[in-house]
Design an enzyme around this catalytic site. Structure first.
Site, short mmCIF file in Angstrom:
data_model
loop_
_atom_site.label_atom_id
_atom_site.label_comp_id
_atom_site.label_asym_id
_atom_site.label_seq_id
_atom_site.Cartn_x
_atom_site.Cartn_y
_atom_site.Cartn_z
CG ASP A 1 -2.07 -1.00 1.04
OD1 ASP A 1 -2.70 -1.00 -0.03
OD2 ASP A 1 -2.31 -1.78 1.98
CG ASP B 1 -7.98 -3.22 -2.74
OD1 ASP B 1 -8.41 -4.25 -3.31
OD2 ASP B 1 -8.48 -2.79 -1.68
#
Length: 413
Positions: free
Chosen positions: A128, A188
């Protein structure tokens, strides 16, 4: 002196427009009130935290509470340390406030919050990096040109490439649940490619470009069904690269279409086309858009339910975060598809207008968040129908993109 008719009509039109609140201006004014309230709420949480918890974090070298993440079901503010995948969104919001207002108050606040994320540049245990570092330092560098920010971003990009699995052709997402997955890759992760493309343009190192393009192609090949809906998680064999499982971890069922996952894909392939010019990525983005907006379960206000196949529709929670990500992506996609550009903009405008009318929080309330009715993971009973920080981040981004597209003909910030 008697006014000529065309001039009179122009003045009437301008007067009429003046009676209608400017959507962007109104929302940034509202955001100013809310984010100032957020500082008060954050200080209260930090002050009330038991010293033992602070001491334990210090002992584990986890750093301080950095950013707000959501409002819990009981109304309390949930704050997170920099390691959390959502930590970069709040400083990103502050940079957007500075971009819109040019007020140094927001610049200083953005710098303070961004500094709390710097330690993540070396965190190789997460995919991330884009969410955390690019949303914070990336926006900061874009708006200030601070050389120190550039160094953080490049280091973060190199750290992210260490998670690339050559035999798979993708960046590994999660390290947890190793008893369940061998090499999980989630949709994602498409959002984190923007950091790699930036690093390629900045450094000239083709490593970044190749990793990003390979990841996008692998995801396009294995995450998408024939109708262009996406799985959430695809698990790979790290030795052979073979697909082991296809799951939808945060959606209703493995074969369902989790709303935010569809939005991540739309945004991700749009940015991939921007950075590469490869037609395959534009076509993918167009097909994902078509899936979303032709789905019979998409509500009339265009704010999706948390999953397009949730069994209790229409008595299911919405996900405003999926809507804000989608709206932001649509403004950019409109630049690359002239035949459908006006339609994309109309849809994005409708989303923002409906969010502003029916989904905003109360001024000075809701712990300083901007939007209600986002859903993190209903199947795990986590963040169900509550304000969540990434909904707010992409809301402000979409508003800025709308304004820039109307004024300059480009939605690229």
């Amino acid at each position: 002196m008697k006014l000529k008719t065309p001039l009179l009509l122009l003045l009437v039109a301008l007067t009429s427009c003046g009676n209608k609140p400017d959507l962007v201006q109104d929302n940034f004014s509202f955001a100013s009130t809310q984010l100032k309230q957020a500082f008060v709420e954050m200080d209260a949480v930090r002050s009330a935290e038991p010293r033992e918890k602070q001491a334990l974090r210090d002992k584990q070298n986890l750093g301080p509470l950095a950013s707000p993440r959501n409002v819990e079901a009981d109304g309390t503010l949930h704050m997170v340390i920099s390691r959390d995948w959502t930590s970069g969104f709040f400083p990103g919001e502050l940079w957007y406030m500075y971009e819109y207002t040019k007020d140094d108050f927001w610049k200083q606040k953005a710098r303070e919050q961004t500094a709390l994320i710097e330690r993540e540049k070396m965190n190789g245990g997460t995919h991330d990096m884009g969410f955390k570092v690019y949303c914070s330092f990336g926006n900061g560098y874009r708006l200030t040109g601070d050389a120190a920010y550039k160094d953080v971003l490049l280091q973060a990009a190199y750290t992210l490439t260490t998670r690339y699995k050559e035999n798979v052709g993708a960046i590994r997402s999660w390290d947890h649940s190793r008893d369940k997955w061998d090499c999980p890759v989630i949709i994602d992760n498409m959002m984190n490619l923007e950091l790699l493309f930036w690093a390629f343009k900045t450094s000239g190192d083709s490593l970044f470009y190749n990793v990003a393009v390979n990841h996008a192609r692998t995801t396009m090949k294995n995450h998408y069904r024939k109708d262009y809906s996406s799985y959430h998680v695809v698990d790979y064999d790290t030795i052979t690269g073979a697909v082991l499982h296809k799951h939808t971890h945060q959606g209703y069922a493995h074969e369902s279409a989790w709303s935010r996952g569809q939005a991540w894909g739309l945004y991700g392939y749009t940015l991939c086309y921007r950075e590469t010019g490869l037609p395959e990525f534009l076509e993918q983005a167009k097909q994902i858009e078509n899936f979303i907006f032709s789905h019979p379960n998409l509500p009339k206000d265009l704010i999706p339910y948390w999953d397009f196949n949730a069994p209790g529709i229409p008595a299911e929670p919405r996900d405003a975060s999926a809507a804000t990500v989608t709206a932001s992506a649509l403004y950019e996609l409109s630049m690359y598809d002239p035949a459908n550009g006006k339609d994309y903009v109309m849809k994005a405008n409708t989303i923002l207008e409906n969010l502003s009318k029916g989904y905003r929080t109360a001024p000075g309330k809701d712990r300083g968040f901007l939007l209600l009715h986002s859903t993190g993971s209903k199947m795990h009973n986590v963040e169900v129908d509550v304000p969540i920080v990434y909904a707010d981040y992409y809301y402000l981004e979409a508003l800025l993109r709308k304004q820039k597209l109307e004024k300059e003909g480009t939605a690229i910030l």
